[in-house]
Scaffold this active site. Structure first.
Site, short mmCIF file in Angstrom:
data_model
loop_
_atom_site.label_atom_id
_atom_site.label_comp_id
_atom_site.label_asym_id
_atom_site.label_seq_id
_atom_site.Cartn_x
_atom_site.Cartn_y
_atom_site.Cartn_z
N HIS A 289 -8.39 2.92 -2.65
CA HIS A 289 -9.29 2.83 -1.49
C HIS A 289 -10.40 3.84 -1.75
CE1 HIS A 289 -5.94 1.18 1.32
NE2 HIS A 289 -6.06 0.50 0.19
N GLU B 22 0.86 -1.19 0.00
CA GLU B 22 0.00 0.00 0.00
C GLU B 22 0.89 1.23 0.00
OE1 GLU B 22 -3.25 0.61 3.17
OE2 GLU B 22 -1.75 2.15 3.64
N ASP C 33 -11.30 7.27 7.93
CA ASP C 33 -10.98 7.81 9.26
C ASP C 33 -11.85 9.02 9.56
OD1 ASP C 33 -8.90 6.04 9.89
OD2 ASP C 33 -7.49 7.14 8.64
C1 FAD Z 1 -6.68 -2.23 5.17
C2 FAD Z 1 -7.12 -0.87 5.60
C3 FAD Z 1 -7.01 0.21 4.73
C4 FAD Z 1 -7.44 1.50 5.13
N1 FAD Z 1 -7.33 2.53 4.26
C5 FAD Z 1 -7.83 3.75 4.58
C6 FAD Z 1 -7.80 4.85 3.66
O1 FAD Z 1 -7.31 4.73 2.55
N2 FAD Z 1 -8.36 6.03 4.05
C7 FAD Z 1 -8.92 6.20 5.29
O2 FAD Z 1 -9.42 7.29 5.58
N3 FAD Z 1 -8.94 5.18 6.19
C8 FAD Z 1 -8.41 3.97 5.86
N4 FAD Z 1 -8.46 2.93 6.77
C9 FAD Z 1 -8.98 3.19 8.11
C10 FAD Z 1 -10.49 2.89 8.22
O3 FAD Z 1 -11.19 3.77 7.37
C11 FAD Z 1 -10.89 3.07 9.67
O4 FAD Z 1 -10.37 2.00 10.43
C12 FAD Z 1 -12.35 3.31 9.95
O5 FAD Z 1 -12.45 3.74 11.31
C13 FAD Z 1 -13.26 2.08 9.80
O6 FAD Z 1 -13.36 1.69 8.50
P1 FAD Z 1 -14.19 0.36 8.10
O7 FAD Z 1 -14.24 0.33 6.63
O8 FAD Z 1 -13.63 -0.80 8.80
O9 FAD Z 1 -15.62 0.75 8.68
P2 FAD Z 1 -16.96 -0.06 8.97
O10 FAD Z 1 -16.94 -1.43 8.39
O11 FAD Z 1 -18.06 0.83 8.58
O12 FAD Z 1 -16.93 -0.23 10.55
C14 FAD Z 1 -16.73 0.91 11.40
C15 FAD Z 1 -17.24 0.59 12.80
O13 FAD Z 1 -18.66 0.56 12.79
C16 FAD Z 1 -19.14 -0.73 13.14
N5 FAD Z 1 -20.25 -0.99 12.21
C17 FAD Z 1 -20.16 -1.37 10.93
N6 FAD Z 1 -21.39 -1.44 10.37
C18 FAD Z 1 -22.26 -1.07 11.33
C19 FAD Z 1 -23.66 -0.93 11.38
N7 FAD Z 1 -24.42 -1.17 10.31
N8 FAD Z 1 -24.24 -0.52 12.54
C20 FAD Z 1 -23.48 -0.25 13.64
N9 FAD Z 1 -22.14 -0.37 13.64
C21 FAD Z 1 -21.53 -0.77 12.51
C22 FAD Z 1 -17.97 -1.70 13.01
O14 FAD Z 1 -18.06 -2.79 13.91
C23 FAD Z 1 -16.81 -0.77 13.33
O15 FAD Z 1 -16.66 -0.63 14.73
C24 FAD Z 1 -8.00 1.67 6.42
C25 FAD Z 1 -8.09 0.57 7.30
C26 FAD Z 1 -7.67 -0.68 6.90
C27 FAD Z 1 -7.77 -1.84 7.85
#
Ligand code: FAD
Length: 330
Positions: free
Chosen positions: A108, A32, A140
């Protein structure tokens, strides 16, 4: 076994799941990168990618960064709040990577800072560029706010954004349906071996991860971890819960003493005691980097033995530690 003889030159525009299938059980190398700060020459990024190409990554991920609200001070003394995207360029960088290195670029895509319509237009751009893979994330929170807030008309969770992408794959756009425009994105989502920091417990985090897979996610990329057992337990739990898509481990070598506290704070993970002790005993960051590389090589060897489909490195756009590790593994 790692996969040493991948002919990347002909493989651009391939789905991640197909890359994994073609590797037939051998471990692939990928990484990445982060777009440079606005105003910095993009060549700096290509210079960081170049030394990693000898390890034949079939794909490279490019992160997306939302805009941040900053205080802009005018000469009059007035302070104006302005939204600035400090690291723009994800889509452009993806296009350059595909053209220059002949490998797949995985942008992403995030909920934060986008309306559904803006997301749709970006997906159209990606489709026209021949991009076949996306990593779908919530994104984030804004640094100045600390809690995630969707933009008005935007998505609150990665699963909502995922639904928009799978809809588009069926030819369902936001305001019309078309049979002539079906995209076919292969979709990745994030998984957290040590739990997402906002989830009330591991069970609810798994429930949400399973929901993303049931809704059509094709693969999972994990948050970084330094203790392989966390990843192994996560994979086992996923399989027990009926999650059968490839789970790509995200790996980052420790490179500075500051990261001993910085990485747990930012990424909500635990550092193994042996790693902490070894890094703390170092006099310089050069020594810490060596400790981190050696730890990571050992981690990667074990993960390859465990049969991971890909070793996916968070380079933070710095190639030398990852190149040293890849040399030892691939
Ligand atoms: C591999 C990887 C790449 C990343 N790349 C980036 C990037 O390019 N840019 C950036 O800004 N960030 C990036 N991140 C960070 C990421 O965006 C954050 O960790 C963010 O806080 C959560 O993203 P998610 O897609 O896991 O969210 P989600 O899957 O939406 O989950 C977020 C939280 O909400 C909860 N949740 C999910 N769905 C629901 C629902 N329907 N009701 C209630 N709760 C729910 C989950 O349990 C979790 O606690 C990356 C993270 C990883 C692991």
């Amino acid at each position: 076994m790692p996969y040493p003889d991948y002919d990347i030159g002909t493989l651009s525009m391939t789905k991640i799941t197909e890359h994994i299938q073609r590797a037939a059980g051998k471990t692939l190398f990928s990484f990445e990168i982060i777009p440079p700060l606005k105003g910095v020459n993009v060549q700096i990024l290509f210079d960081a990618i170049e030394p990693l190409m000898e390890f034949r990554p079939p794909f490279i991920d490019v992160t997306y960064h939302r805009e941040e609200v900053i205080d802009k001070k005018h000469v009059s003394g007035l302070i104006e709040k302005v939204a600035v995207r400090k690291r723009p360029g994800t889509v452009g960088i993806c296009a350059r990577i595909m053209e220059r290195f002949r490998v797949d670029a995985v942008p992403h895509i995030i909920c934060g800072g986008f309306t559904r319509d803006e997301t749709e237009d970006m997906l159209v751009d990606l489709h026209y560029l021949g991009i076949e893979n996306v990593l779908v994330l919530r994104g984030d929170p804004e640094k100045s706010v600390g809690i995630f807030r969707p933009k008005e008309g935007g998505h609150a969770y990665a699963s909502d954004l995922l639904k928009q992408v799978t809809d588009m794959n069926k030819g369902i756009l936001l305001h019309e349906e078309t049979e002539t425009f079906p995209t076919d994105f292969c979709i990745g989502v994030a998984g957290y071996p040590e739990k997402h920091f906002e989830a009330s417990n591991l069970a609810s985090d798994f429930k949400h991860l399973k929901m993303k897979v049931d809704m059509g996610a094709d693969f999972i990329v994990t948050q970084m971890f330094f203790d392989n057992q966390k990843y192994i337990d996560f994979v086992k739990k996923c399989r027990n819960e009926g999650i059968h898509v490839p789970i790509i481990p995200g790996i980052k070598p420790l490179t500075t003493k500051k990261q001993l506290t910085g990485l747990p704070r930012i990424f909500h993970l635990d550092m193994p005691d042996d790693l902490v002790k070894a890094a703390e005993a170092c006099q310089t960051d050069k020594d810490v980097k060596q400790v981190g590389i050696e730890w990571c090589i050992q981690q990667c060897k074990e993960l390859v033995d465990f049969g991971v489909p890909v070793l996916h490195f968070y380079t933070m756009s710095k190639s030398d530690p990852v190149a040293a590790i890849a040399k030892a593994i691939f």
